[in-house]
Design a protein around this motif. Structure first.
Motif, short mmCIF file in Angstrom:
data_model
loop_
_atom_site.label_atom_id
_atom_site.label_comp_id
_atom_site.label_asym_id
_atom_site.label_seq_id
_atom_site.Cartn_x
_atom_site.Cartn_y
_atom_site.Cartn_z
N PHE A 63 0.77 -1.21 -0.05
CA PHE A 63 0.09 -0.04 0.10
C PHE A 63 1.01 1.18 0.02
CE2 PHE A 63 -2.54 3.40 1.91
CZ PHE A 63 -3.74 3.31 1.23
N VAL A 64 1.80 1.33 1.17
CA VAL A 64 2.75 2.48 0.84
C VAL A 64 3.34 2.73 -0.58
CG1 VAL A 64 4.95 3.28 1.71
CG2 VAL A 64 3.32 2.41 3.21
N VAL A 65 3.86 1.53 -1.14
CA VAL A 65 4.58 1.84 -2.44
C VAL A 65 3.45 2.24 -3.37
CG1 VAL A 65 5.50 0.32 -4.34
CG2 VAL A 65 6.24 -0.04 -1.97
N VAL A 66 2.47 1.82 -3.45
CA VAL A 66 1.34 2.18 -4.63
C VAL A 66 0.96 3.66 -4.17
CG1 VAL A 66 -0.96 1.82 -5.12
CG2 VAL A 66 0.55 -0.13 -5.00
N ALA A 117 8.00 -5.31 -9.33
CA ALA A 117 9.19 -4.32 -8.93
C ALA A 117 9.76 -3.65 -10.42
CB ALA A 117 10.34 -5.09 -8.50
N VAL A 118 9.56 -4.40 -11.70
CA VAL A 118 9.78 -3.56 -12.92
C VAL A 118 8.72 -2.50 -13.03
CG1 VAL A 118 9.61 -4.02 -15.28
CG2 VAL A 118 10.84 -5.60 -13.93
N GLY A 119 7.38 -2.80 -12.76
CA GLY A 119 6.38 -1.79 -13.01
C GLY A 119 6.73 -0.40 -12.14
N TYR A 120 7.44 -0.78 -10.87
CA TYR A 120 7.64 0.39 -9.98
C TYR A 120 8.71 1.05 -10.52
CZ TYR A 120 7.32 3.20 -5.72
OH TYR A 120 7.24 4.34 -4.97
N ALA A 121 9.81 0.39 -10.95
CA ALA A 121 11.05 0.94 -11.53
C ALA A 121 10.75 1.90 -12.86
CB ALA A 121 11.96 -0.17 -11.98
N ILE A 158 17.92 0.73 -8.81
CA ILE A 158 17.65 -0.11 -7.72
C ILE A 158 16.40 -1.17 -7.79
CG2 ILE A 158 17.61 -0.25 -5.00
CD1 ILE A 158 19.09 2.46 -4.88
N PHE A 159 15.39 -0.49 -8.07
CA PHE A 159 13.93 -1.19 -7.98
C PHE A 159 14.35 -2.24 -9.34
CE2 PHE A 159 12.15 2.85 -6.26
CZ PHE A 159 12.35 2.40 -4.90
N ALA A 160 14.60 -1.95 -10.32
CA ALA A 160 14.80 -2.71 -11.62
C ALA A 160 15.72 -3.83 -11.18
CB ALA A 160 15.17 -2.05 -12.81
N VAL A 161 16.88 -3.58 -10.44
CA VAL A 161 17.65 -4.70 -10.05
C VAL A 161 17.10 -5.46 -9.12
CG1 VAL A 161 19.86 -5.55 -9.04
CG2 VAL A 161 19.92 -3.56 -10.68
N SER A 162 16.36 -5.15 -8.23
CA SER A 162 15.67 -6.08 -7.19
C SER A 162 14.60 -7.00 -7.78
CB SER A 162 14.92 -5.17 -6.18
OG SER A 162 13.61 -4.49 -6.81
N ALA A 163 14.10 -6.61 -8.98
CA ALA A 163 13.12 -7.56 -9.56
C ALA A 163 13.80 -8.80 -9.92
CB ALA A 163 12.41 -6.98 -10.88
N PHE A 164 15.04 -8.89 -10.14
CA PHE A 164 15.72 -10.21 -10.93
C PHE A 164 16.78 -10.95 -9.78
CE2 PHE A 164 14.96 -6.98 -14.07
CZ PHE A 164 14.17 -7.76 -14.90
N LEU A 165 16.60 -10.44 -8.61
CA LEU A 165 17.20 -10.91 -7.50
C LEU A 165 16.56 -12.26 -6.78
CD1 LEU A 165 19.36 -8.09 -5.81
CD2 LEU A 165 19.97 -9.65 -7.20
N TYR A 171 13.49 -8.54 -2.13
CA TYR A 171 12.76 -7.73 -1.19
C TYR A 171 13.53 -6.60 -0.35
CZ TYR A 171 9.31 -11.41 -1.68
OH TYR A 171 8.29 -12.30 -2.23
N ILE A 172 14.75 -7.03 -0.01
CA ILE A 172 15.49 -6.41 0.87
C ILE A 172 16.14 -5.11 0.10
CG2 ILE A 172 18.14 -6.16 1.91
CD1 ILE A 172 17.34 -9.17 2.83
N LEU A 173 16.69 -5.40 -1.40
CA LEU A 173 17.14 -4.35 -2.18
C LEU A 173 16.14 -3.46 -2.49
CD1 LEU A 173 19.68 -3.24 -3.58
CD2 LEU A 173 18.91 -4.60 -5.49
#
Length: 408
Positions: A63-66, A117-121, A158-165, A171-173
């Protein structure tokens, strides 16, 4: 009229530089809100199906992210008067990113995370582009859009990289990315918040908050209506219909007390702490409102003498307490209203206290009693101020008539 003066071709300008700025909310912003109608409904559904500590934590973080996907674009539109064709197409791209994020929520913990994560990036990258564009077309002070573009652009990586870890590293990234962007926003001396030109059109942002609050609370009607329709309107007992009415009326009262005491209210000043409290209090208010809306959907699952589902009761009682506390925080930072003298902190604390009483007894009493105590917590926030206002105004009228009669 030249092309540069026409809304379809007029380049974005900071509202302090523009002669055409107003607090009016553009139709395109309202259209952008439509996708958030769906986002909030999907988030509410996620919470309904994950009523646990872990489920609530995931819901709250999503919710916070959206919410910040909504807020950051609303802030840009409040800072910069932007209505041209390119801006409209960019807004359309932003809507697509929120659509991608929303469609990923249902499967967020098994396959949907990468898409979210990709959408948010992409969402952050587009915000970075908007500020870069504002700088290029001639902001009179380029440092604000330059820093905003740099920060959002860096966060998008950062958000884009987190999508593929692999998890939990992804989540942590992602969480680190959220912390970084907020740190770059609020850190003393180097944070974006130090810029005087970061202050938006206050009336515009106040209206944006109010409109989103209507959407968030309105989602509770979705939950109530869909839950009853799934049960079968012809299959429920009369007491369930009474609970159904209680749920709908409760949503009305939640909007009632917001708009009477806080809605469309501008901050008392533009001090950074005031602006942050105003913003974050609205975040808490809306998060709490979603919790209440989900909890009220259980009204059509019980009769008078059944026990209210405890997990729903927990989020409903804590949600109402959070809603009233956020409302109090907002009252404390907006311009003084006549209504505030009749809705004091003590009255808000009465409602919060009754919310916790309802939570303490709900597992041991019929739903009828639990609803009564919870309803008293909410309705008291409208009834007590109205009563106090009526008494005060009636006394003032009587005194005025007496003085007129004595003078005559």
């Amino acid at each position: 009229m030249s092309l540069s003066d026409h809304p379809l071709w007029r380049k974005p300008q900071h509202h302090l530089d523009s002669e055409k700025s107003s607090d009016h909310v553009h139709w395109l912003e309202l259209f952008y809100d439509l996708v958030h109608v769906v986002s909030i409904f999907v988030l509410g559904n996620y919470l309904s199906h994950h009523l646990s500590v872990e489920g609530f934590a995931i819901f709250a973080m999503l919710f916070v992210v959206v919410w910040f996907a909504w807020f950051d674009l609303s802030l840009f539109n409040s800072l910069y008067v932007s209505t041209d064709i390119r801006h409209r197409l960019v807004m359309a791209a932003q809507i697509l990113t929120v659509m991608l994020m929303t469609s990923s929520i249902h499967s967020i913990d098994h396959g949907g995370w990468a898409f979210f994560a990709v959408g948010y990036a992409l969402n952050r990258l587009i915000i970075a582009y908007l500020y870069r564009r504002a700088k290029k077309v001639g902001d009179s002070e380029a440092s604000l859009p330059c820093e905003m573009s740099r920060n959002y652009g860096s966060a998008s990586v950062i958000f884009a990289v987190s999508a593929f870890l692999p998890q939990p590293y992804g989540y942590i990234l992602f969480g680190i990315g959220m912390v970084v962007i907020w740190a770059l926003f609020v850190m003393p001396k180097i944070g974006i918040i130090r810029h005087e030109r970061l202050v938006p059109r206050l009336g515009h942002m106040a209206e944006r908050f109010a409109l989103l609050l209507l959407i968030v609370v309105g989602e509770g009607f979705f939950k109530l209506i869909i839950t009853l329709s799934e049960y079968g309107v012809s299959n429920v007992s009369p007491d369930v219909f009474v609970n159904y009415i209680i749920g709908g009326f409760s949503l009305l009262v939640m909007c009632w007390i917001y708009f009477d005491f806080a809605g469309n209210g501008k901050p008392r000043n533009t001090d950074p702490k005031t602006m942050m409290q105003w913003t974050l209090s609205h975040l808490l208010l809306m998060l709490s409102a979603v919790c209440v809306g989900v909890a009220l959907s259980a009204e059509v699952k019980v009769g008078f003498w059944d026990h209210y589902p405890f997990k729903y009761a927990v989020i409903g009682c804590l949600g109402l307490a959070g809603y009233l506390y956020a409302l109090l925080l907002i009252q404390n930072v907006i311009e003084e209203r006549t209504a505030h003298q009749f809705a004091t902190a003590k009255i808000r604390m009465v409602g919060i206290g009754l919310s916790f009483v309802a939570l303490a007894i709900v597992a041991f009493v019929p739903a009828l009693i639990g609803n009564f105590v919870w309803g008293a917590a909410l309705i008291s926030q409208a009834v007590i101020p109205m009563r106090n206002a009526y008494v005060a105004i009636s006394a003032a009228d009587t005194q005025a008539k007496t003085e007129v009669e004595d003078a005559g």
